[in-house]
Scaffold this motif. Structure first.
Motif, short mmCIF file in Angstrom:
data_model
loop_
_atom_site.label_atom_id
_atom_site.label_comp_id
_atom_site.label_asym_id
_atom_site.label_seq_id
_atom_site.Cartn_x
_atom_site.Cartn_y
_atom_site.Cartn_z
N ALA A 4 0.83 -1.21 0.00
CA ALA A 4 0.00 0.00 0.00
C ALA A 4 0.86 1.25 0.00
O ALA A 4 0.57 2.21 -0.72
CB ALA A 4 -0.93 0.00 1.21
N PHE A 5 1.93 1.27 0.78
CA PHE A 5 2.79 2.45 0.81
C PHE A 5 3.57 2.62 -0.48
O PHE A 5 3.80 3.74 -0.94
CB PHE A 5 3.74 2.42 2.02
CG PHE A 5 3.11 2.97 3.25
CD1 PHE A 5 2.83 4.32 3.36
CD2 PHE A 5 2.77 2.16 4.31
CE1 PHE A 5 2.24 4.85 4.50
CE2 PHE A 5 2.17 2.66 5.45
CZ PHE A 5 1.91 4.01 5.54
N VAL A 6 3.98 1.52 -1.11
CA VAL A 6 4.67 1.63 -2.39
C VAL A 6 3.71 2.15 -3.46
O VAL A 6 4.05 3.02 -4.25
CB VAL A 6 5.28 0.27 -2.80
CG1 VAL A 6 5.77 0.29 -4.23
CG2 VAL A 6 6.41 -0.10 -1.86
N MET A 7 2.49 1.62 -3.48
CA MET A 7 1.51 2.06 -4.48
C MET A 7 0.99 3.46 -4.20
O MET A 7 0.45 4.12 -5.08
CB MET A 7 0.36 1.06 -4.54
CG MET A 7 0.80 -0.29 -5.08
SD MET A 7 -0.52 -1.47 -5.19
CE MET A 7 -1.48 -0.76 -6.51
N ALA A 8 1.15 3.95 -2.98
CA ALA A 8 0.66 5.27 -2.61
C ALA A 8 1.63 6.38 -3.04
O ALA A 8 1.34 7.55 -2.84
CB ALA A 8 0.42 5.35 -1.12
N LEU A 9 2.74 6.01 -3.65
CA LEU A 9 3.71 7.03 -4.07
C LEU A 9 3.12 7.99 -5.11
O LEU A 9 3.45 9.17 -5.11
CB LEU A 9 4.98 6.38 -4.61
CG LEU A 9 5.86 5.74 -3.54
CD1 LEU A 9 7.06 5.06 -4.17
CD2 LEU A 9 6.31 6.78 -2.53
N GLU A 10 2.23 7.49 -5.97
CA GLU A 10 1.59 8.39 -6.94
C GLU A 10 0.74 9.43 -6.22
O GLU A 10 0.75 10.61 -6.58
CB GLU A 10 0.73 7.61 -7.92
CG GLU A 10 -0.41 6.87 -7.24
CD GLU A 10 -1.49 6.40 -8.19
OE1 GLU A 10 -1.70 7.03 -9.23
OE2 GLU A 10 -2.14 5.40 -7.85
N SER A 11 0.03 9.00 -5.18
CA SER A 11 -0.77 9.94 -4.40
C SER A 11 0.12 10.93 -3.66
O SER A 11 -0.24 12.10 -3.50
CB SER A 11 -1.64 9.19 -3.40
OG SER A 11 -2.58 8.39 -4.06
N ALA A 12 1.27 10.45 -3.21
CA ALA A 12 2.18 11.32 -2.48
C ALA A 12 2.76 12.40 -3.39
O ALA A 12 2.88 13.56 -2.99
CB ALA A 12 3.31 10.50 -1.87
N ILE A 13 3.09 12.04 -4.62
CA ILE A 13 3.62 13.03 -5.56
C ILE A 13 2.55 14.06 -5.90
O ILE A 13 2.82 15.27 -5.92
CB ILE A 13 4.16 12.33 -6.82
CG1 ILE A 13 5.40 11.51 -6.45
CG2 ILE A 13 4.49 13.33 -7.92
CD1 ILE A 13 5.88 10.57 -7.51
N ALA A 14 1.33 13.59 -6.13
CA ALA A 14 0.23 14.53 -6.40
C ALA A 14 -0.06 15.39 -5.17
O ALA A 14 -0.37 16.58 -5.29
CB ALA A 14 -1.02 13.76 -6.82
N GLY A 15 0.07 14.81 -3.97
CA GLY A 15 -0.12 15.57 -2.73
C GLY A 15 0.93 16.65 -2.57
O GLY A 15 0.65 17.75 -2.09
N ALA A 16 2.17 16.36 -2.98
CA ALA A 16 3.23 17.36 -2.91
C ALA A 16 2.91 18.55 -3.82
O ALA A 16 3.11 19.71 -3.44
CB ALA A 16 4.57 16.74 -3.30
N ILE A 17 2.38 18.26 -4.99
CA ILE A 17 1.99 19.35 -5.91
C ILE A 17 0.84 20.14 -5.31
O ILE A 17 0.83 21.37 -5.35
CB ILE A 17 1.63 18.77 -7.29
CG1 ILE A 17 2.88 18.17 -7.94
CG2 ILE A 17 1.03 19.84 -8.19
CD1 ILE A 17 2.61 17.35 -9.17
#
Length: 135
Positions: A104-117
């Motif tokens: 889940a944390f590995v797959m959540a990296l896309e959400s994390a990048i979008a969250g950073a933006i």
């Protein structure tokens, strides 16, 4: 400090869009994770790192909850085989939950990048209060 309201709203946006995105496999799920992470980061505000953290949590929450549900089903199914089956089912459920959390944390990296933006685009919400009362 984590803004759990932002994380929960981002997770709910990703979950709703993920269900709607089942009509377009792959693209719908990817868009759901990106939009949910962006919403979490934007609501949390405060810059790249804060947005990244909130997007990561919002994206991973669904995987963690899904893994927990699967682990519980496996553990309960093991009880049908008696005490030995219950112990093995519990161990298998714990193993499944551990792997699900890591995935889940590995797959959540896309959400994390979008969250950073999203966090970068909302400078109105500071990460911490800059004024303190000492009186």
């Amino acid at each position: 400090m984590t803004n759990w309201r932002a994380v929960l709203v981002g997770f709910l946006v990703a979950a709703v869009l993920g269900v709607v995105g089942l009509a377009v496999p792959g693209i719908g799920q990817l868009a759901a994770g990106l939009i949910g992470g962006f919403v979490a980061g934007y609501l949390a505000g405060g810059g790249l790192a804060r947005g990244f953290w909130h997007g990561l949590l919002a994206g991973a929450l669904g995987g963690i909850l899904g893994g927990l549900v699967i682990a519980l089903f496996v553990a309960i199914a093991g009880w049908a085989a008696g005490p030995a089956g219950g112990a093995l089912g519990g161990l298998a459920g714990l193993s499944i939950l551990t792997v699900a959390v890591l995935v889940a944390f590995v797959m959540a990296l896309e959400s994390a990048i979008a969250g950073a933006i999203g966090g970068l685009l909302n400078p109105d919400r500071p990460a911490r209060s800059t004024s303190r009362d000492y009186y």
